[in-house]
Design a protein around this motif. Structure first.
Motif, PDB file in Angstrom:
ATOM      1  N   SER A  53       3.617  -3.831  12.314  1.00  0.00           N
ATOM      2  CA  SER A  53       3.689  -3.224  11.483  1.00  0.00           C
ATOM      3  C   SER A  53       3.575  -4.176   9.982  1.00  0.00           C
ATOM      4  CB  SER A  53       4.893  -3.038  10.864  1.00  0.00           C
ATOM      5  OG  SER A  53       6.019  -1.909  11.657  1.00  0.00           O
ATOM      6  N   SER A  54       2.786  -3.672   9.148  1.00  0.00           N
ATOM      7  CA  SER A  54       2.141  -3.918   8.010  1.00  0.00           C
ATOM      8  C   SER A  54       3.028  -4.862   6.879  1.00  0.00           C
ATOM      9  CB  SER A  54       1.702  -2.907   7.073  1.00  0.00           C
ATOM     10  OG  SER A  54       2.318  -2.249   6.809  1.00  0.00           O
ATOM     11  N   ASP A  55       2.727  -6.210   6.678  1.00  0.00           N
ATOM     12  CA  ASP A  55       3.665  -7.043   5.668  1.00  0.00           C
ATOM     13  C   ASP A  55       4.721  -5.954   4.676  1.00  0.00           C
ATOM     14  OD1 ASP A  55       5.202  -8.733   3.420  1.00  0.00           O
ATOM     15  OD2 ASP A  55       3.391 -10.018   4.427  1.00  0.00           O
ATOM     16  N   ALA A  56       5.621  -6.210   4.894  1.00  0.00           N
ATOM     17  CA  ALA A  56       6.325  -5.199   3.768  1.00  0.00           C
ATOM     18  C   ALA A  56       6.676  -4.975   2.302  1.00  0.00           C
ATOM     19  CB  ALA A  56       7.710  -4.923   4.770  1.00  0.00           C
ATOM     20  N   SER A  57       6.061  -6.699   2.128  1.00  0.00           N
ATOM     21  CA  SER A  57       6.279  -6.152   0.698  1.00  0.00           C
ATOM     22  C   SER A  57       5.420  -6.172   0.163  1.00  0.00           C
ATOM     23  CB  SER A  57       6.186  -8.141   0.686  1.00  0.00           C
ATOM     24  OG  SER A  57       7.091  -8.666   1.294  1.00  0.00           O
ATOM     25  N   ASP A 101      -5.422  -6.107   8.266  1.00  0.00           N
ATOM     26  CA  ASP A 101      -6.619  -5.172   8.027  1.00  0.00           C
ATOM     27  C   ASP A 101      -7.795  -5.646   8.005  1.00  0.00           C
ATOM     28  OD1 ASP A 101      -4.075  -3.788  10.032  1.00  0.00           O
ATOM     29  OD2 ASP A 101      -4.729  -2.492   8.188  1.00  0.00           O
ATOM     30  N   ALA A 102      -8.428  -6.343   6.711  1.00  0.00           N
ATOM     31  CA  ALA A 102      -9.508  -6.501   7.014  1.00  0.00           C
ATOM     32  C   ALA A 102      -9.713  -8.421   7.108  1.00  0.00           C
ATOM     33  CB  ALA A 102     -10.057  -6.485   5.284  1.00  0.00           C
ATOM     34  N   ILE A 103      -8.824  -8.773   7.032  1.00  0.00           N
ATOM     35  CA  ILE A 103      -8.487 -10.633   7.520  1.00  0.00           C
ATOM     36  C   ILE A 103      -8.760 -10.559   9.060  1.00  0.00           C
ATOM     37  CG2 ILE A 103      -7.355 -12.263   7.669  1.00  0.00           C
ATOM     38  CD1 ILE A 103      -5.543 -11.866   5.016  1.00  0.00           C
ATOM     39  N   PHE A 104      -7.719  -9.034   9.746  1.00  0.00           N
ATOM     40  CA  PHE A 104      -7.833  -9.085  10.993  1.00  0.00           C
ATOM     41  C   PHE A 104      -9.275  -8.521  11.643  1.00  0.00           C
ATOM     42  CE2 PHE A 104      -7.948  -6.553  14.527  1.00  0.00           C
ATOM     43  CZ  PHE A 104      -7.291  -7.570  15.760  1.00  0.00           C
ATOM     44  N   ILE A 126      -0.842 -13.360  12.415  1.00  0.00           N
ATOM     45  CA  ILE A 126      -2.108 -14.627  11.934  1.00  0.00           C
ATOM     46  C   ILE A 126      -2.783 -14.736  10.587  1.00  0.00           C
ATOM     47  CG2 ILE A 126      -4.049 -15.858  12.213  1.00  0.00           C
ATOM     48  CD1 ILE A 126      -3.299 -16.270  15.345  1.00  0.00           C
ATOM     49  N   SER A 127      -2.695 -12.900  11.009  1.00  0.00           N
ATOM     50  CA  SER A 127      -3.710 -12.020   9.519  1.00  0.00           C
ATOM     51  C   SER A 127      -2.707 -11.761   8.815  1.00  0.00           C
ATOM     52  CB  SER A 127      -4.328 -11.104  10.151  1.00  0.00           C
ATOM     53  OG  SER A 127      -5.115 -10.959  11.175  1.00  0.00           O
ATOM     54  N   ARG A 128      -1.326 -11.217   8.826  1.00  0.00           N
ATOM     55  CA  ARG A 128      -0.464 -10.989   7.658  1.00  0.00           C
ATOM     56  C   ARG A 128       0.106 -12.533   7.229  1.00  0.00           C
ATOM     57  NH1 ARG A 128       1.868  -7.761  11.511  1.00  0.00           N
ATOM     58  NH2 ARG A 128       3.060  -9.004  12.076  1.00  0.00           N
ATOM     59  N   GLU A 129       0.530 -13.487   7.720  1.00  0.00           N
ATOM     60  CA  GLU A 129       0.367 -14.524   7.428  1.00  0.00           C
ATOM     61  C   GLU A 129      -0.328 -15.578   6.331  1.00  0.00           C
ATOM     62  OE1 GLU A 129       1.446 -17.191  10.500  1.00  0.00           O
ATOM     63  OE2 GLU A 129       2.982 -16.446  10.395  1.00  0.00           O
ATOM     64  N   SER A 130      -2.172 -14.831   6.682  1.00  0.00           N
ATOM     65  CA  SER A 130      -3.328 -15.114   6.461  1.00  0.00           C
ATOM     66  C   SER A 130      -3.316 -14.574   4.644  1.00  0.00           C
ATOM     67  CB  SER A 130      -4.322 -14.990   7.156  1.00  0.00           C
ATOM     68  OG  SER A 130      -4.194 -16.204   8.328  1.00  0.00           O
ATOM     69  N   ILE A 131      -2.708 -14.099   4.320  1.00  0.00           N
ATOM     70  CA  ILE A 131      -2.533 -12.735   3.068  1.00  0.00           C
ATOM     71  C   ILE A 131      -2.625 -13.806   1.678  1.00  0.00           C
ATOM     72  CG2 ILE A 131      -1.750 -10.883   1.046  1.00  0.00           C
ATOM     73  CD1 ILE A 131      -1.033  -9.952   4.058  1.00  0.00           C
ATOM     74  N   ARG A 132      -1.330 -14.465   1.619  1.00  0.00           N
ATOM     75  CA  ARG A 132      -1.015 -15.294   0.506  1.00  0.00           C
ATOM     76  C   ARG A 132      -2.416 -16.273   0.316  1.00  0.00           C
ATOM     77  NH1 ARG A 132       3.381 -12.436   2.241  1.00  0.00           N
ATOM     78  NH2 ARG A 132       4.894 -11.511   0.734  1.00  0.00           N
ATOM     79  N   GLU A 133      -2.408 -17.148   0.767  1.00  0.00           N
ATOM     80  CA  GLU A 133      -3.456 -18.614   0.871  1.00  0.00           C
ATOM     81  C   GLU A 133      -4.964 -18.036   0.669  1.00  0.00           C
ATOM     82  OE1 GLU A 133      -4.037 -20.377   5.452  1.00  0.00           O
ATOM     83  OE2 GLU A 133      -2.872 -19.358   5.696  1.00  0.00           O
ATOM     84  N   ASN A 134      -5.047 -16.554   1.102  1.00  0.00           N
ATOM     85  CA  ASN A 134      -6.547 -16.393   0.713  1.00  0.00           C
ATOM     86  C   ASN A 134      -6.221 -15.066  -0.493  1.00  0.00           C
ATOM     87  OD1 ASN A 134      -8.249 -17.238   2.403  1.00  0.00           O
ATOM     88  ND2 ASN A 134      -6.880 -16.268   4.090  1.00  0.00           N
ATOM     89  N   GLN A 135      -5.287 -15.043  -1.259  1.00  0.00           N
ATOM     90  CA  GLN A 135      -5.533 -14.407  -2.213  1.00  0.00           C
ATOM     91  C   GLN A 135      -6.484 -14.150  -3.257  1.00  0.00           C
ATOM     92  OE1 GLN A 135      -4.525 -14.584  -6.617  1.00  0.00           O
ATOM     93  NE2 GLN A 135      -4.448 -12.691  -6.502  1.00  0.00           N
TER      94      GLN A 135
END
Length: 257
Positions: A53-57, A101-104, A126-135
């Motif tokens: 699943s995608s990040d629920a936030s 998905d783009a990070i993945f 890992i891709s989900r966890e990388s979202i915020r640090e690559n804002q």
């Protein structure tokens, strides 16, 4: 996982860029009342496999995959196709983040250390966890992959809507079946089509006439699927009978009700 070390500045505000979210008309009343709401608040999840699943936030928006997402959702929950449109001009850049998905995709292509040897579930984590640090890279990822994640709810005050029934032509163009006849990979068909086609189809859904180039692309894509000429003609004729019901952000109906 940080994608680059350099700081990337937020770009100057672009103008005239529309983003879309595809879903089922069964959710229209809820969206019209409360806006586009993250899954953390709705509990809706169309991905049944645990860990995928995608990040629920976030609320996820696109300029090319919204038809495929809407059609796949309608197949799951029924209803008509609902496209939700918002303008970048009306949204806060600080709420945008890269789509995981783009990070993945980028990490997979680069064979990134600490990523390639992981399982698919761990790679997606890992891709989900990388979202915020690559804002700060959200716009670069959007230009590259056509998707973006918006943190939190998008107000109904900035949303326009287009509703129309399932169209076999769009299903042929945007969805694919596996060898067992089951729908597979909801973006597979979308990836086979050019960006200007997605934009032309989006403009059609919100009241514009379809361009001759878009019609030519439709015919080419349908013939490319191996469909006989008679079926191509029938699919196009059915499509031409559809008139989307359109409501703009001021709640003015500008299409058939």
């Amino acid at each position: 996982m940080e994608i680059v070390k350099e700081q990337v500045e937020t770009p100057n505000r672009p103008s005239g860029i529309f983003l879309y979210h595809g879903t089922s008309s069964k959710y229209f009343n809820a969206i019209e009342l409360g806006g586009l709401v993250p899954r953390s608040s709705t509990g809706n999840d169309n991905h049944e496999k645990q860990g995928l699943s995608s990040d629920a936030s976030f609320v996820y928006l696109s300029d090319r995959y919204h038809f495929a997402h809407a059609l796949s959702t309608v197949m799951l929950v029924k209803g008509d196709v609902l496209l939700v449109r918002v303008s970048l001009d009306d949204l806060d850049f600080g709420a945008f983040f890269p789509d995981e998905d783009a990070i993945f995709t980028l990490l997979s292509k680069k064979n990134h250390i600490g990523f390639a040897n992981k399982t698919l579930v761990d790679q997606l984590k890992i891709s989900r966890e990388s979202i915020r640090e690559n804002q700060k890279l959200w716009f670069e990822f959007f230009k590259m992959g056509g998707t973006v994640a918006h943190l939190g709810t998008i107000s109904p005050d900035v949303i326009s809507y287009s509703i129309f029934p399932r169209i076999r032509l769009l299903e042929k163009l945007y969805l694919r079946k596996d060898r067992h006849g089951k729908w597979s990979g909801i973006v597979d068909g979308a990836n086979d089509l050019q960006l200007d086609f997605h934009r032309a189809m989006s403009d059609w859904a919100f009241g514009s006439s379809l361009t001759q180039r878009a019609f030519d692309q439709i015919k080419e894509a349908l013939h490319g699927l191996g469909l006989p000429r008679r079926e191509v003609v029938r699919l196009i004729d059915e499509f031409l009978q559809v008139r989307p019901a359109i409501t703009d952000s001021s709640r003015t109906t500008i299409g058939p009700s």
